[in-house]
Scaffold this active site. Sequence first.
Site, PDB file in Angstrom:
ATOM      1  N   TRP A  36       0.883  -1.182   0.000  1.00 37.34           N
ATOM      2  CA  TRP A  36       0.000   0.000   0.000  1.00 37.34           C
ATOM      3  C   TRP A  36       0.914   1.224   0.000  1.00 37.34           C
ATOM      4  O   TRP A  36       1.791   1.326   0.886  1.00 37.34           O
ATOM      5  CB  TRP A  36      -0.844  -0.052   1.275  1.00 37.34           C
ATOM      6  CG  TRP A  36      -1.834   1.042   1.460  1.00 37.34           C
ATOM      7  CD1 TRP A  36      -2.735   1.513   0.552  1.00 37.34           C
ATOM      8  CD2 TRP A  36      -2.071   1.786   2.671  1.00 37.34           C
ATOM      9  NE1 TRP A  36      -3.507   2.497   1.118  1.00 37.34           N
ATOM     10  CE2 TRP A  36      -3.125   2.683   2.416  1.00 37.34           C
ATOM     11  CE3 TRP A  36      -1.507   1.776   3.945  1.00 37.34           C
ATOM     12  CZ2 TRP A  36      -3.618   3.563   3.362  1.00 37.34           C
ATOM     13  CZ3 TRP A  36      -1.993   2.652   4.902  1.00 37.34           C
ATOM     14  CH2 TRP A  36      -3.034   3.538   4.612  1.00 37.34           C
ATOM     15  N   ASP A  77      -0.543  -5.245   9.404  1.00 38.23           N
ATOM     16  CA  ASP A  77      -1.544  -4.271   8.973  1.00 38.23           C
ATOM     17  C   ASP A  77      -2.766  -5.062   8.525  1.00 38.23           C
ATOM     18  O   ASP A  77      -2.680  -5.875   7.601  1.00 38.23           O
ATOM     19  CB  ASP A  77      -0.987  -3.425   7.818  1.00 38.23           C
ATOM     20  CG  ASP A  77      -1.952  -2.317   7.413  1.00 38.23           C
ATOM     21  OD1 ASP A  77      -3.018  -2.183   8.052  1.00 38.23           O
ATOM     22  OD2 ASP A  77      -1.644  -1.580   6.454  1.00 38.23           O
ATOM     23  N   LYS A  79     -13.356  -0.938   5.683  1.00 42.05           N
ATOM     24  CA  LYS A  79     -13.915  -1.796   4.610  1.00 42.05           C
ATOM     25  C   LYS A  79     -14.941  -2.766   5.172  1.00 42.05           C
ATOM     26  O   LYS A  79     -15.997  -2.960   4.574  1.00 42.05           O
ATOM     27  CB  LYS A  79     -12.811  -2.611   3.923  1.00 42.05           C
ATOM     28  CG  LYS A  79     -11.490  -1.915   3.774  1.00 42.05           C
ATOM     29  CD  LYS A  79     -11.428  -1.011   2.577  1.00 42.05           C
ATOM     30  CE  LYS A  79     -10.175  -0.151   2.690  1.00 42.05           C
ATOM     31  NZ  LYS A  79      -9.836   0.573   1.519  1.00 42.05           N
TER      32      LYS A  79
HETATM   33  C1  PLP Z   1      -3.129  -2.207   3.469  1.00 38.33           C
HETATM   34  C2  PLP Z   1      -3.928  -1.074   3.990  1.00 38.33           C
HETATM   35  N1  PLP Z   1      -3.678  -0.600   5.202  1.00 38.33           N
HETATM   36  C3  PLP Z   1      -4.374   0.409   5.732  1.00 38.33           C
HETATM   37  C4  PLP Z   1      -5.377   1.012   5.017  1.00 38.33           C
HETATM   38  C5  PLP Z   1      -6.072   2.139   5.725  1.00 38.33           C
HETATM   39  O1  PLP Z   1      -7.335   2.421   5.401  1.00 38.33           O
HETATM   40  P1  PLP Z   1      -8.244   3.351   6.323  1.00 38.33           P
HETATM   41  O2  PLP Z   1      -7.375   4.411   6.888  1.00 38.33           O
HETATM   42  O3  PLP Z   1      -9.271   3.859   5.394  1.00 38.33           O
HETATM   43  O4  PLP Z   1      -8.785   2.455   7.376  1.00 38.33           O
HETATM   44  C6  PLP Z   1      -5.677   0.567   3.721  1.00 38.33           C
HETATM   45  C7  PLP Z   1      -6.709   1.213   2.906  1.00 38.33           C
HETATM   46  O5  PLP Z   1      -6.779   1.114   1.718  1.00 38.33           O
HETATM   47  C8  PLP Z   1      -4.939  -0.518   3.206  1.00 38.33           C
HETATM   48  O6  PLP Z   1      -5.190  -1.033   1.994  1.00 38.33           O
END
Ligand code: PLP
Length: 447
Positions: A173, A254, A290
Site C-alpha cells: 500500500w 496491517d 472496509k
Molecule cells: C493495506 C492497507 N492498510 C491500511 C489502510 C487504511 O485504510 P483506512 O485508513 O481507510 O482504514 C488501507 C486502505 O486502503 C490498506 O489497503
Amino acid sequence: MAPHFTSSANDISSSSSSAQSRLANISAHMSPSTQSSVFTQDVVPQAPEDPLFGLMAAFRRDTSPNKVDLGVGAYRDDNAKPWVLPVVKMAEEKLRKDPQLNHEYLPIAGLADFTSAAAKLILGGDSPAIKENRVASFQTISGTGAVHLGALFLAKFYPRTANQPVYFSAPTWVNHHQIFGNVGLPVQTYPYFSSSTKGLDFTGMIKGIEAAPEGSIILLHACAHNPTGVDPTAEQWKEIAAVIRSKNHFPFFDCAYQGFASGDLKRDAWAVQYFIEQGFELVVAQSFAKNFGLYGERTGCFHYVAAPSGAEASSTATRVASQLAILQRSEISNPPAYGARIASAVLNDPALFAEWEGNLRTMSGRIITMRKALRQNLENMGTPGTWNHITDQIGMFSFTGLTESQVMKLREDHIYLTKNGRISMAGLNTKNIEYFSKCVDKAVRES
Ligand SMILES: Cc1ncc(COP(=O)(O)O)c(C=O)c1O
C-alpha cells in the site's frame, strides 16, 4: 520579578513619538503585494499529484455512460453505488434511541467497549494475550491512524541499535512508504509479487526477510494484500514466522480487510493469531473502514501485544500504553466517537454480530462472483495469457498483470484503473463485466 515601570509625562511623549517613527519605518517597508513567502520553490517544491486522486478526477469528468471506475478502494454494490451495511443502519437506529448518548470527549485511548471488542476480533475471543493482560489497545483514526501510531511509537521506542530499516513487501500500500518515512524510519522492501506467476514470490520473500539485518521491523499484510490480492497460505505463514523468529525481527501486522477478504472473520485473522500463539511480541493496525463500510467515520484500532513472560508482560503492556497515550494526546487528543459507537454496538451484540457476518458474506460473495465471471469471460474468449490469478487472488484488489500501455488503452474505452494494472474488484458488477472483459481482451490482443 515583575517588571517595574516608572515614567514621567515627558518620557511617555518622547517614547510615543519614537514608536510612531518606528511604525512609519515598518509601514514603508511593508507592502503586502511585494511580500515574498519563506516557502520558496526550493523549500517547498510542488508535490506530485496522488495518482489515485488524479484517476478519480478523470473518472468524474468523463461523461460516457459506459465509464467504469476500477480505482476506488471502497465497496460498491451491483449498481456501482456505495453500500451502507444493513447492520450499520440497525446500530445507528439503536444509537439514536439511546437516551444516554452525549457528545463528550472519549478517553484518550478511545471507547473501551470498542477497543476491547476490537482486540477480541483480531486476536481471538479466547486469546491468551488478552487473558494474560498483555495487550494495549488504542482507538485510532481508522487503519491509517493505526499504522501511523504504530510507526510513531516504533520510531520513538524501538531499539534499532544497528539502524535497521523497516521492511515492506514489494509492492505494498503506497501510504506505508509515506507514513513510515514521515516519522523518520528508513524503509526497505522484501520481494513479494511474482510478475511471471502473478502469485506470491515465496522463495524471494523468505530470502528477503532472512537477509534483513537482525531485529528489523517486518510489515506484513494480515490478509487480502493490497495491491496484489495475493496472500501466503497457512503453511507459508508458518515458514514466514519461523524466519522472522530466527532473525529476531519484529512483526507489524496491517489488517485492513478482516472478514471482507474471505467472508470469514476468523479465517482472515488466522496469521495474526498464529504469530501470537508462537509467542511473538508484535503490533497490529486494524481498520474497520472496509468491513463495516465506515470509510469516512475513521474507525480503527492499534494493538500492542507483549510476548508471554508472566507478570512482566503485563507491566510491559501497561508501560507501552502509558507512552501511547502521550503520543495519541499530542496527535489527536481524543479519537472520534461515532464510528466506534457503531462498531461497538455490533461487536458487543450477538444478534447484530450475526447480521454483520451475513453482510460481510454479501460483500465478499459478490466480489468472488465477479472474479469468477471475469476469469470465465477471458478464458472463453481465449484472451492471450493465463487468468487463473484472477480467482486465486483474494479481497478487494486484483493485480491483473495488465501493462501500463494496456491500461492506457482501457482508458480510451472509459475504464479507469491504476497504471500498475490493479483493479478494484468492487467496481465490477453484472452490468459492466461483459464490457470490461471485452475491452481487456481487445487491449491485450492489440498490444
Ligand atoms: C493495506 C492497507 N492498510 C491500511 C489502510 C487504511 O485504510 P483506512 O485508513 O481507510 O482504514 C488501507 C486502505 O486502503 C490498506 O489497503
